[in-house]
Write a protein that holds these residues in place. Structure first.
Motif, PDB file in Angstrom:
ATOM      1  N   PRO A 196       0.823  -1.113  -0.005  1.00 42.96           N
ATOM      2  CA  PRO A 196       0.022  -0.079   0.085  1.00 42.96           C
ATOM      3  C   PRO A 196       0.923   1.154  -0.026  1.00 42.96           C
ATOM      4  N   LEU A 197       0.301   2.336  -0.735  1.00 40.92           N
ATOM      5  CA  LEU A 197       0.999   3.493  -0.802  1.00 40.92           C
ATOM      6  C   LEU A 197       1.326   4.197   0.628  1.00 40.92           C
ATOM      7  N   LEU A 198       0.233   4.074   1.411  1.00 37.23           N
ATOM      8  CA  LEU A 198       0.238   4.634   2.730  1.00 37.23           C
ATOM      9  C   LEU A 198       1.462   4.009   3.658  1.00 37.23           C
ATOM     10  N   LEU A 199       1.644   2.586   3.593  1.00 33.76           N
ATOM     11  CA  LEU A 199       2.744   1.995   4.081  1.00 33.76           C
ATOM     12  C   LEU A 199       4.129   2.507   3.526  1.00 33.76           C
ATOM     13  N   GLN A 200       4.447   2.890   2.215  1.00 32.58           N
ATOM     14  CA  GLN A 200       5.654   3.371   1.666  1.00 32.58           C
ATOM     15  C   GLN A 200       5.823   4.464   2.164  1.00 32.58           C
ATOM     16  N   ILE A 201       4.704   5.400   2.293  1.00 34.23           N
ATOM     17  CA  ILE A 201       4.905   6.702   2.737  1.00 34.23           C
ATOM     18  C   ILE A 201       5.477   6.713   4.385  1.00 34.23           C
ATOM     19  N   LEU A 202       4.711   6.126   5.083  1.00 33.43           N
ATOM     20  CA  LEU A 202       4.969   5.467   6.449  1.00 33.43           C
ATOM     21  C   LEU A 202       6.785   5.160   6.496  1.00 33.43           C
ATOM     22  N   LEU A 252      19.083   9.993   6.314  1.00 30.96           N
ATOM     23  CA  LEU A 252      18.127  10.206   5.202  1.00 30.96           C
ATOM     24  C   LEU A 252      16.666  10.724   5.886  1.00 30.96           C
ATOM     25  N   ARG A 253      17.188  11.659   6.978  1.00 28.74           N
ATOM     26  CA  ARG A 253      15.993  12.327   7.532  1.00 28.74           C
ATOM     27  C   ARG A 253      15.695  13.723   6.615  1.00 28.74           C
ATOM     28  N   LEU A 254      14.476  13.414   6.054  1.00 27.20           N
ATOM     29  CA  LEU A 254      14.078  14.748   5.021  1.00 27.20           C
ATOM     30  C   LEU A 254      12.921  15.220   5.674  1.00 27.20           C
ATOM     31  N   SER A 255      12.570  16.652   4.947  1.00 23.00           N
ATOM     32  CA  SER A 255      11.412  17.156   5.632  1.00 23.00           C
ATOM     33  C   SER A 255      10.240  16.132   5.040  1.00 23.00           C
ATOM     34  N   GLU A 256       9.222  16.637   5.790  1.00 23.10           N
ATOM     35  CA  GLU A 256       7.817  15.822   5.580  1.00 23.10           C
ATOM     36  C   GLU A 256       7.438  16.002   4.186  1.00 23.10           C
ATOM     37  N   PHE A 257       7.548  17.012   3.484  1.00 22.29           N
ATOM     38  CA  PHE A 257       7.261  17.447   2.170  1.00 22.29           C
ATOM     39  C   PHE A 257       8.022  16.535   1.278  1.00 22.29           C
ATOM     40  N   TRP A 258       9.535  16.542   1.382  1.00 19.36           N
ATOM     41  CA  TRP A 258      10.238  16.020   0.230  1.00 19.36           C
ATOM     42  C   TRP A 258      10.125  14.392   0.633  1.00 19.36           C
ATOM     43  N   THR A 259       9.861  13.896   2.002  1.00 20.72           N
ATOM     44  CA  THR A 259       9.604  12.564   1.957  1.00 20.72           C
ATOM     45  C   THR A 259       8.394  12.069   1.227  1.00 20.72           C
ATOM     46  N   ALA A 260       7.374  12.766   1.321  1.00 21.24           N
ATOM     47  CA  ALA A 260       6.115  12.615   0.732  1.00 21.24           C
ATOM     48  C   ALA A 260       6.492  12.541  -0.749  1.00 21.24           C
ATOM     49  N   VAL A 261       7.423  13.550  -1.398  1.00 21.47           N
ATOM     50  CA  VAL A 261       7.630  13.524  -2.659  1.00 21.47           C
ATOM     51  C   VAL A 261       8.308  12.547  -3.171  1.00 21.47           C
ATOM     52  N   ILE A 262       9.054  11.809  -2.576  1.00 26.70           N
ATOM     53  CA  ILE A 262      10.014  10.768  -2.566  1.00 26.70           C
ATOM     54  C   ILE A 262       9.192   9.379  -2.724  1.00 26.70           C
ATOM     55  N   ALA A 263       8.557   9.229  -1.676  1.00 20.52           N
ATOM     56  CA  ALA A 263       7.564   8.109  -1.673  1.00 20.52           C
ATOM     57  C   ALA A 263       6.556   7.996  -2.837  1.00 20.52           C
ATOM     58  N   LEU A 264       5.907   9.233  -2.967  1.00 17.42           N
ATOM     59  CA  LEU A 264       5.089   9.305  -4.380  1.00 17.42           C
ATOM     60  C   LEU A 264       5.633   8.984  -5.561  1.00 17.42           C
ATOM     61  N   GLY A 295       1.935  14.369   8.053  1.00 18.42           N
ATOM     62  CA  GLY A 295       1.784  15.677   8.720  1.00 18.42           C
ATOM     63  C   GLY A 295       2.168  16.628   7.557  1.00 18.42           C
ATOM     64  N   VAL A 296       2.099  16.416   6.382  1.00 17.14           N
ATOM     65  CA  VAL A 296       2.411  17.400   5.235  1.00 17.14           C
ATOM     66  C   VAL A 296       0.891  18.111   5.035  1.00 17.14           C
ATOM     67  N   VAL A 297       0.824  19.386   5.167  1.00 21.24           N
ATOM     68  CA  VAL A 297      -0.253  20.279   5.435  1.00 21.24           C
ATOM     69  C   VAL A 297      -1.109  20.530   3.830  1.00 21.24           C
ATOM     70  N   GLU A 298      -1.252  19.503   2.950  1.00 26.27           N
ATOM     71  CA  GLU A 298      -1.775  19.628   1.876  1.00 26.27           C
ATOM     72  C   GLU A 298      -3.470  19.779   1.894  1.00 26.27           C
ATOM     73  N   LEU A 299      -3.937  19.429   0.887  1.00 27.76           N
ATOM     74  CA  LEU A 299      -5.590  20.039   0.956  1.00 27.76           C
ATOM     75  C   LEU A 299      -6.221  19.040   1.956  1.00 27.76           C
ATOM     76  N   SER A 300      -5.975  17.742   1.734  1.00 30.86           N
ATOM     77  CA  SER A 300      -6.896  16.879   2.577  1.00 30.86           C
ATOM     78  C   SER A 300      -6.669  17.277   4.354  1.00 30.86           C
ATOM     79  N   MET A 301      -5.458  17.496   4.517  1.00 28.40           N
ATOM     80  CA  MET A 301      -4.934  18.124   5.721  1.00 28.40           C
ATOM     81  C   MET A 301      -5.912  19.344   6.343  1.00 28.40           C
ATOM     82  N   ALA A 302      -5.476  20.083   5.427  1.00 31.24           N
ATOM     83  CA  ALA A 302      -6.203  21.475   5.829  1.00 31.24           C
ATOM     84  C   ALA A 302      -7.591  21.280   5.783  1.00 31.24           C
ATOM     85  N   SER A 303      -8.239  20.634   4.948  1.00 31.61           N
ATOM     86  CA  SER A 303      -9.877  20.474   5.339  1.00 31.61           C
ATOM     87  C   SER A 303     -10.189  19.765   6.607  1.00 31.61           C
TER      88      SER A 303
END
Lengths: 251, 250
Positions: free
Chosen positions: A96-102, A115-127, A199-207
């Motif tokens: 699952p993608l969720l597992l990959q992101i985590l 390899l500790r990156l910001s939340e944003f770049w971690t998400a970019v790499i996983a995606l 914890g990336v504040v994207e659209l779903s998190m904002a809503s």
């Protein structure tokens, strides 16, 4: 007639890019005019949408590069390259993608602290890794669909295998792969909402935050759905126009 | 024309796929300026011979020398031979995402490193020669089969090859388009080009060939430098049977 159609497509191409920019830039204005709970949170929605698009665009670019590399790996004459590409696609598509992101957020820094990156770049790499695996299959199918006779003709003219790939195979493979690639990009835009888990504040998190503050799920989730629809529509319009534009000489 | 110096040497060449033997120890020499028509039943190895000469198929054993270059495992040798040998395919194989002009100029620009201007100028001259000047900016799908094959011939000629290979160039064409392609080939034969032509157009072979080679079961069973004599009275019984059948069909 044909020229008119092509002009229309050029217009859609430019229009959808400008449209996306305008949506992101000016979205807060109409939202701010709406009653609570939407109005006061307009800026949060706008910032969230911007982050969603940033995630999507970065992951699209890296995912396309990864997809081409993995597709070439799968077609390589060297068995280790094939194994590597097969392993990559197998693991990514089978988990699952969720597992990959985590995993990239929690497990990887635990193993390799550098390899500790910001939340944003971690998400970019996983995606990127995720969409890259799906793109690999699509691009491989596109490459396979280019008639072998054209490759033979190119080779018989003395073109190297590199030029043959670059001039003959790749342009036609891209054209064939474009609809399913666009499909993957739209899926990616929506899947980027899973970045919310780290914890990336994207659209779903904002809503989700706005909903938690206002306790009014209905207007909040309708608003966010409309924003997602607007964003995905600009993507699909862009892809459809690009597809028509690249369709020259198609049999 | 027939006393040109040898340019292609094929010695004891074998090629098989599993149990099927396409070339069973073929030896033959082709001379500069010679027009050779290769005929025979399908599956007899005639196309495979053409395809080994520019290494679209690798031969299993034997030797092939083209213009002094041996086709061995050295990729440089293969590329060098391919730039000197043009090939025209049964199914045209034009690059479908490129205009006619781009189809022709691509290889000269990439391989010969010609400027755009020079490549374009040569391409337009060739299009004139094959009677397609008006179609330079069209895509292959906008052309008829005969027109596409003429573009394919122009594309191969743009590399200024010393030898042209034709692999059943008219077999995929509607009957009314066969002539326009044969016309271009006849013109090319008269210009002194070395041509190896796999064909089922016996009238054409009879007219332009300096030599006719008859293939059967991966072997050359009859060779003749007198096409008139060969077509009216072949020596080998299998050539007799083959020509008889074709005459019945015609």
């Amino acid at each position: 007639m044909i020229h008119k159609l092509k002009d229309r497509d050029a217009l859609i191409l430019v229009g959808s890019v400008l449209g996306l920019g305008l949506i992101l830039w000016l979205m807060a204005l109409p939202l701010a005019a709406l009653p609570a709970p939407i109005g006061p949170a307009a800026q949060q929605f706008s910032d969230g949408a911007l982050t969603t698009i940033e995630l999507t665009l970065w992951a699209s670019v890296f995912g396309l590069i990864l997809g081409v590399l993995a597709a070439l790996g799968k077609r390589s004459h060297l068995p280790p390259m094939r194994w590597l590409a097969d392993l990559y696609v197998w693991v990514v598509r089978g988990t699952p993608l969720l597992l990959q992101i985590l995993f990239f957020f929690l497990a990887l820094p635990a193993m390799v602290p550098q390899l500790r990156l910001s939340e944003f770049w971690t998400a970019v790499i996983a995606l990127s890794l995720n969409v890259g695996a799906y793109n690999a299959e699509v691009i491989r199918a596109g490459i396979n669909a280019v008639p072998l006779g054209q490759v033979e003709a190119a080779r018989s003219l003395g073109l190297s295998s590199l030029y043959t790939f670059w001039d003959i195979v790749l342009p036609q493979a891209v054209r064939i792969s474009l609809p399913p690639l666009a499909n993957n990009m739209v899926a990616l835009l929506k899947d980027s909402s899973l970045a919310y888990a780290i914890g990336v504040v994207e659209l779903s998190m904002a809503s989700s935050r706005v909903q938690a503050e206002s306790f009014q799920p209905v207007p909040v989730f309708i608003t966010v759905a409309v924003i997602y629809l607007l964003l995905t529509t600009t993507f699909t319009q862009f892809a459809a126009a690009l597809e028509r534009k690249l369709a020259v000489g198609k049999r | 024309m027939r006393d040109g110096k040898p340019i292609i040497h094929v010695e004891h060449v074998r090629k098989s796929w599993g149990a099927f033997t396409a070339l069973n120890g073929v030896s033959v020499t082709f001379k500069e300026g010679e027009v050779v028509c290769i005929i025979g039943p399908s599956g007899s190895g005639k196309s495979t011979l053409l395809r080994t000469i520019n290494q679209l198929e690798k031969h299993d054993s034997g030797r092939i020398m083209v213009d002094g270059i041996e086709l061995d495992n050295d990729l440089k040798h293969i590329d060098a031979v391919r730039t000197e040998v043009g090939m025209v395919f049964q199914s045209f194989n034009l690059f479908s995402h490129m205009t006619v002009l781009d189809n022709i100029t691509l290889a000269p620009r990439r391989v010969r490193k010609w400027s755009d201007e020079k490549a374009t100028q040569v391409a337009l001259e060739l299009l004139e020669r094959v009677g397609l000047s008006a179609h330079a900016h069209k895509y292959p799908s906008q052309l008829s089969g005969g027109q596409q094959q003429r573009v394919a011939i122009a594309r191969a000629l743009a590399m200024q090859p010393k030898i042209m290979l034709f692999d059943e160039p008219t077999s995929a064409l509607d009957p009314e388009m066969v002539n326009e392609v044969l016309l271009v080939m006849r013109d090319l034969a008269r210009s002194g080009m070395t041509m190896l032509i796999v064909t089922h157009e016996m009238g054409f072979a009879r007219e332009v060939a300096d030599r006719v080679i008859f293939f059967d079961h991966g072997c050359i069973v009859e060779e003749s430098t007198d096409p008139q004599q060969f077509f009216s009275n072949p020596n080998h019984p299998r050539a007799q049977a083959f020509l008889k059948q074709i005459k019945h069909a015609a």
